[in-house]
Design a protein around this motif. Sequence first.
Motif, mmCIF file in Angstrom:
data_model
loop_
_atom_site.group_PDB
_atom_site.id
_atom_site.type_symbol
_atom_site.label_atom_id
_atom_site.label_comp_id
_atom_site.label_asym_id
_atom_site.label_seq_id
_atom_site.Cartn_x
_atom_site.Cartn_y
_atom_site.Cartn_z
ATOM 1 N N ARG A 29 0.794 -1.231 0.000
ATOM 2 C CA ARG A 29 0.000 0.000 0.000
ATOM 3 C C ARG A 29 0.831 1.289 0.000
ATOM 4 O O ARG A 29 0.350 2.327 -0.434
ATOM 5 C CB ARG A 29 -0.938 -0.001 1.200
ATOM 6 N N ALA A 30 2.045 1.232 0.509
ATOM 7 C CA ALA A 30 2.869 2.438 0.583
ATOM 8 C C ALA A 30 3.555 2.700 -0.762
ATOM 9 O O ALA A 30 3.965 1.759 -1.454
ATOM 10 C CB ALA A 30 3.920 2.283 1.680
ATOM 11 N N PHE A 31 3.653 3.952 -1.116
ATOM 12 C CA PHE A 31 4.385 4.386 -2.311
ATOM 13 C C PHE A 31 3.919 3.669 -3.574
ATOM 14 O O PHE A 31 4.715 3.292 -4.421
ATOM 15 C CB PHE A 31 5.893 4.225 -2.107
ATOM 16 N N GLY A 32 2.624 3.470 -3.676
ATOM 17 C CA GLY A 32 2.051 2.853 -4.869
ATOM 18 C C GLY A 32 2.449 1.399 -5.063
ATOM 19 O O GLY A 32 2.299 0.864 -6.155
ATOM 20 N N GLY A 33 2.952 0.763 -4.025
ATOM 21 C CA GLY A 33 3.324 -0.645 -4.105
ATOM 22 C C GLY A 33 4.649 -0.909 -4.794
ATOM 23 O O GLY A 33 5.023 -2.053 -5.025
ATOM 24 N N ARG A 34 5.413 0.154 -5.095
ATOM 25 C CA ARG A 34 6.636 -0.060 -5.877
ATOM 26 C C ARG A 34 7.697 -0.875 -5.157
ATOM 27 O O ARG A 34 8.577 -1.452 -5.793
ATOM 28 C CB ARG A 34 7.210 1.266 -6.374
ATOM 29 N N PHE A 35 7.613 -0.991 -3.831
ATOM 30 C CA PHE A 35 8.600 -1.779 -3.102
ATOM 31 C C PHE A 35 8.282 -3.271 -3.087
ATOM 32 O O PHE A 35 8.963 -4.055 -2.441
ATOM 33 C CB PHE A 35 8.796 -1.234 -1.690
ATOM 34 N N THR A 36 7.243 -3.662 -3.837
ATOM 35 C CA THR A 36 6.955 -5.090 -4.023
ATOM 36 C C THR A 36 7.433 -5.573 -5.386
ATOM 37 O O THR A 36 7.219 -6.731 -5.742
ATOM 38 C CB THR A 36 5.442 -5.378 -3.891
ATOM 39 N N ASP A 37 8.100 -4.719 -6.131
ATOM 40 C CA ASP A 37 8.616 -5.087 -7.447
ATOM 41 C C ASP A 37 9.732 -6.130 -7.300
ATOM 42 O O ASP A 37 10.563 -6.037 -6.390
ATOM 43 C CB ASP A 37 9.155 -3.841 -8.146
ATOM 44 N N GLN A 38 9.760 -7.096 -8.189
ATOM 45 C CA GLN A 38 10.764 -8.157 -8.134
ATOM 46 C C GLN A 38 12.185 -7.643 -8.288
ATOM 47 O O GLN A 38 13.133 -8.346 -7.948
ATOM 48 C CB GLN A 38 10.501 -9.200 -9.220
ATOM 49 N N GLY A 39 12.362 -6.440 -8.763
ATOM 50 C CA GLY A 39 13.696 -5.883 -8.917
ATOM 51 C C GLY A 39 14.361 -5.515 -7.600
ATOM 52 O O GLY A 39 15.579 -5.329 -7.547
ATOM 53 N N TRP A 40 13.588 -5.390 -6.535
ATOM 54 C CA TRP A 40 14.174 -5.089 -5.232
ATOM 55 C C TRP A 40 14.764 -6.364 -4.636
ATOM 56 O O TRP A 40 14.150 -7.426 -4.721
ATOM 57 C CB TRP A 40 13.126 -4.498 -4.283
ATOM 58 N N PRO A 41 15.923 -6.284 -4.003
ATOM 59 C CA PRO A 41 16.578 -7.497 -3.489
ATOM 60 C C PRO A 41 15.831 -8.180 -2.345
ATOM 61 O O PRO A 41 16.112 -9.334 -2.034
ATOM 62 C CB PRO A 41 17.957 -7.000 -3.038
ATOM 63 N N TRP A 42 14.879 -7.507 -1.746
ATOM 64 C CA TRP A 42 14.144 -8.126 -0.643
ATOM 65 C C TRP A 42 12.937 -8.933 -1.108
ATOM 66 O O TRP A 42 12.332 -9.647 -0.321
ATOM 67 C CB TRP A 42 13.722 -7.094 0.393
ATOM 68 N N ILE A 43 12.564 -8.860 -2.348
ATOM 69 C CA ILE A 43 11.462 -9.678 -2.860
ATOM 70 C C ILE A 43 12.064 -10.974 -3.398
ATOM 71 O O ILE A 43 12.813 -10.972 -4.367
ATOM 72 C CB ILE A 43 10.668 -8.942 -3.960
#
Length: 146
Positions: A29-43
Motif C-alpha cells: 500500500r505504501a508508495f504505490g506498491g513499488r517496493f513489491t517489485d521483483q527488482g528489489w533485493p528483498w522480494i
Amino acid sequence: MPDLDVVEGLRSHARGDYAQEAGVELLVRAFGGRFTDQGWPWIQAGDRPGWYWVDADAILANWGVLSGGECRVLAVAAALVGYGPLDELGATLSGLDRRNLELVLAAMAHAGGSHQHAGLADDNGRLRLVRLPAVIGWPDAPARVG
C-alpha cells in the motif's frame, strides 16, 4: 503499478501470520506498491510456485538511495516481517507524512490482531458476542490527481 501476481504471492506466503501480513500489506500500500517489485533485493521467490516472501535483512542492507520517508516505512515493514527490533520508534513515526503514518498505524493494529478481536454487544437487553472492527483499518487508496 505493482505486479499483481507478486502481490498475491506475497500475501499467500504471509497468510495466517498477522505480523507478516501487516508487513506485506504495508509494502503493497505504501508508495504505490513499488517496493513489491521483483527488482528489489528483498522480494524473493518462494518454494511454492507463485509465492514470494520478503527478506527483512535485505531491506535493511539495501535502502541507502531512498528518501527518509521511504526508509522509515521500510524499517517498519522489515521489523514486521523479520520479527526484529525497530530502533528509534519515535523518530520513525514523527518522520512520516500523514498517509504513511496512517498505513504504519494500520499495520501495527493488524499485527496486533485487532481485526480479529471480539466484544460484547447489547442486543435488546441480551448480550451477544460480536467481532469488533480493527482499531485502525487499512485506508483506501488515495485518489489520483490529474
